[in-house]
Design an enzyme around this catalytic site. Structure first.
Site, PDB file in Angstrom:
ATOM      1  NE  ARG A 100      -9.672  15.936 -40.702  1.00  0.00           N
ATOM      2  CZ  ARG A 100      -9.237  15.080 -41.613  1.00  0.00           C
ATOM      3  NH1 ARG A 100      -9.998  14.810 -42.684  1.00  0.00           N
ATOM      4  NH2 ARG A 100      -8.058  14.495 -41.491  1.00  0.00           N
ATOM      5  CE  LYS A 134      -7.180  18.674 -41.070  1.00  0.00           C
ATOM      6  NZ  LYS A 134      -6.258  18.597 -39.906  1.00  0.00           N
ATOM      7  CG  HIS A 180     -11.943  16.738 -33.696  1.00  0.00           C
ATOM      8  ND1 HIS A 180     -12.033  16.733 -35.072  1.00  0.00           N
ATOM      9  CD2 HIS A 180     -10.675  16.356 -33.408  1.00  0.00           C
ATOM     10  CE1 HIS A 180     -10.871  16.381 -35.591  1.00  0.00           C
ATOM     11  NE2 HIS A 180     -10.035  16.136 -34.612  1.00  0.00           N
ATOM     12  NE  ARG A 219     -11.016  13.206 -37.452  1.00  0.00           N
ATOM     13  CZ  ARG A 219     -10.790  12.671 -38.647  1.00  0.00           C
ATOM     14  NH1 ARG A 219     -11.808  12.175 -39.338  1.00  0.00           N
ATOM     15  NH2 ARG A 219      -9.573  12.622 -39.154  1.00  0.00           N
ATOM     16  CG  HIS A 263      -5.458  10.227 -39.531  1.00  0.00           C
ATOM     17  ND1 HIS A 263      -5.612   9.434 -38.413  1.00  0.00           N
ATOM     18  CD2 HIS A 263      -6.123  11.383 -39.251  1.00  0.00           C
ATOM     19  CE1 HIS A 263      -6.330  10.084 -37.507  1.00  0.00           C
ATOM     20  NE2 HIS A 263      -6.649  11.261 -37.996  1.00  0.00           N
ATOM     21  CE1 TYR A 276      -8.748   9.197 -32.109  1.00  0.00           C
ATOM     22  CE2 TYR A 276      -7.443   8.879 -34.091  1.00  0.00           C
ATOM     23  CZ  TYR A 276      -8.282   9.656 -33.319  1.00  0.00           C
ATOM     24  OH  TYR A 276      -8.646  10.902 -33.762  1.00  0.00           O
TER      25      TYR A 276
END
Length: 321
Positions: A173, A197, A267, A270, A293, A302
Site C-alpha cells: 500500500r 493494517k 493503489h 497494487r 489481506h 482479483y
C-alpha cells in the site's frame, strides 16, 4: 459525559458544528485512544472513523439530541437517509453506518450509553466494483519511462523510479511504502518488511529490477538527507519523509505521459501487481499473504478482474465469440 444542548450552542440557540465537537472533545479523544491502543488502527483509519462519528454528532445535535445516550435507531436511520437524499455514494453510507456501529458498540461496552441503538441498523450493501488495473505492457511502459527519467541524475527522479518499481513489484500500500525505513529492506534476499493494517507485520518479496532501482536510490539518497530525515527510506527534496500525497502525484504525473493507459494512483499499481501475479499462475493464498489481506474473500476480487480481462480478449480474438 459532556452533553450538547441547542441552548448552549450559540447565539439564538443555533447549533454549530464547532460548538458541538468542542463539547464532545473528551468523548472523541477517548474513542480515538481506544481505536489506536486497543484496536491497533492506523492514523488514517482513526481519522476516517472519527470523521464519521463527528458527522453523526453534529446531525444529532441539529435534531435536539443532547447526548449519545439519547440516540435511537430512528435517528441513525434518519442520518443515513439524509446522506442518501444528498446524493452520497452507497459505499460512503455503508462505511458511515459501520463507523456508527463500531462507535456505539464501544460506547455501550464502556458504560457511556445503556444500550446500543445500532444493533438493527441496516445500510445499503456496497456494489462490488472491479479495481482499475494496467495491462502488463502498460506497467512495463510506465516503469521504462521512470527509468529513462532517472537517467538525468536528479535524485528525486531516481527516487521516483525506486518507489514505482517497489510498489509494482511488492503490491504494498502507498501508506506502507511511505512508512518504510532503510533497515526494513533486505536487498540481498530481495524482501521488504512491512507494517500493515492492524499493526500486522509481513515480509514481501520483490524482484531484481526493484532491487537495482532501490540500490540506485540509496546511492543518491545522501544528496537530499536533512536534519529531519531520520531512517526514512524515501525522502522529499527537503529531506523529510515522503507522504502518500507525494507518491500519488508521482504516479499520476508519469501515467499522464502514457495516453492509452488508465489514470490510476498508487493503489492501481497494487491492483495491477495482484492481477498480474494471478494471471501468471500465482496461488490465491500466496497473493493474499503478499497483499496483507485478512480475508481471502478480499483477494478473490482479483480473480474476477482476470476473468473479465480474459473474456474481453476472447471476444476480441475469437471469430464466433
Amino acid at each position: 459525559m459532556t452533553e450538547v444542548t441547542t441552548s448552549e450552542a450559540g447565539a439564538g440557540g443555533a447549533t454549530t458544528p464547532d460548538r458541538v465537537l468542542e463539547q464532545q472533545a473528551e468523548l472523541l479523544h477517548a474513542y480515538s485512544r481506544h481505536l489506536g491502543a486497543e484496536r491497533g488502527r492506523s492514523e488514517h483509519t482513526r481519522r476516517a472513523y472519527l470523521g464519521d462519528v463527528r458527522h453523526l454528532l453534529v446531525f444529532a445535535a441539529r435534531r435536539g439530541i443532547d447526548g449519545i445516550d439519547e440516540l435511537r435507531i430512528a435517528d441513525l436511520r434518519a442520518w443515513l437517509g439524509e446522506q442518501a437524499d444528498a446524493g452520497a455514494a452507497r459505499s460512503t453510507i455503508a462505511r458511515r453506518a459501520a463507523s456508527a456501529r463500531t462507535f456505539l458498540r464501544w460506547a455501550e461496552r464502556t458504560g457511556r450509553i445503556p444500550s446500543d441503538p445500532s444493533l438493527r441498523l441496516v445500510a445499503p450493501k456496497r456494489r462490488p466494483t472491479l479495481p482499475g488495473v494496467l495491462r502488463q505492457d502498460e506497467a512495463g511502459e510506465l516503469l521504462d519511462l521512470a527509468t529513462v527519467r532517472a537517467d538525468d541524475a536528479d535524485p528525486i527522479h531516481v527516487r521516483d523510479r525506486a518507489m514505482l518499481e517497489l510498489l509494482y513489484a511488492s503490491g504494498i500500500r502507498v501508506g506502507e511504502l511511505a512508512a518504510l525505513d532503510v533497515d526494513d529492506l533486505d536487498l540481498r534476499q530481495g524482501v521488504v518488511r512491512v507494517l500493515g493494517k492492524g499493526a500486522k507485520e509481513r515480509v514481501v518479496p520483490f524482484g531484481a529490477p526493484a532491487r537495482r532501482a532501490v540500490e540506485d536510490w540509496l546511492a543518491a539518497r545522501p544528496r537530499v538527507v536533512g536534519a529531519h530525515s531520520g531512517a526514512a527510506l524515501f525522502l522529499g527534496r527537503r529531506g523529510r519523509r515522503v507522504d502518500a500525497r507525494q507518491v500519488r502525484t508521482v504516479v499520476h504525473e508519469l501515467l499522464s505521459h502514457l495516453p492509452d493507459a488508465p489514470d490510476l494512483g498508487p493503489h492501481g499499481l497494487r491492483h495491477s501487481a495482484a492481477t498480474h501475479l494471478l494471471e501468471g499462475g500465482a496461488d490465491l493464498r500466496m497473493v493474499q499473504e503478499i497483499l496483507g489481506h485478512a480475508s481471502l474473500a478480499t483477494t478473490q476480487i482479483y480473480t474476477h478482474v482476470s476473468v473479465d480481462r480474459l473474456r474481453r480478449s476472447y471476444e476480441q480474438a475469437h471469430p464466433r465469440a
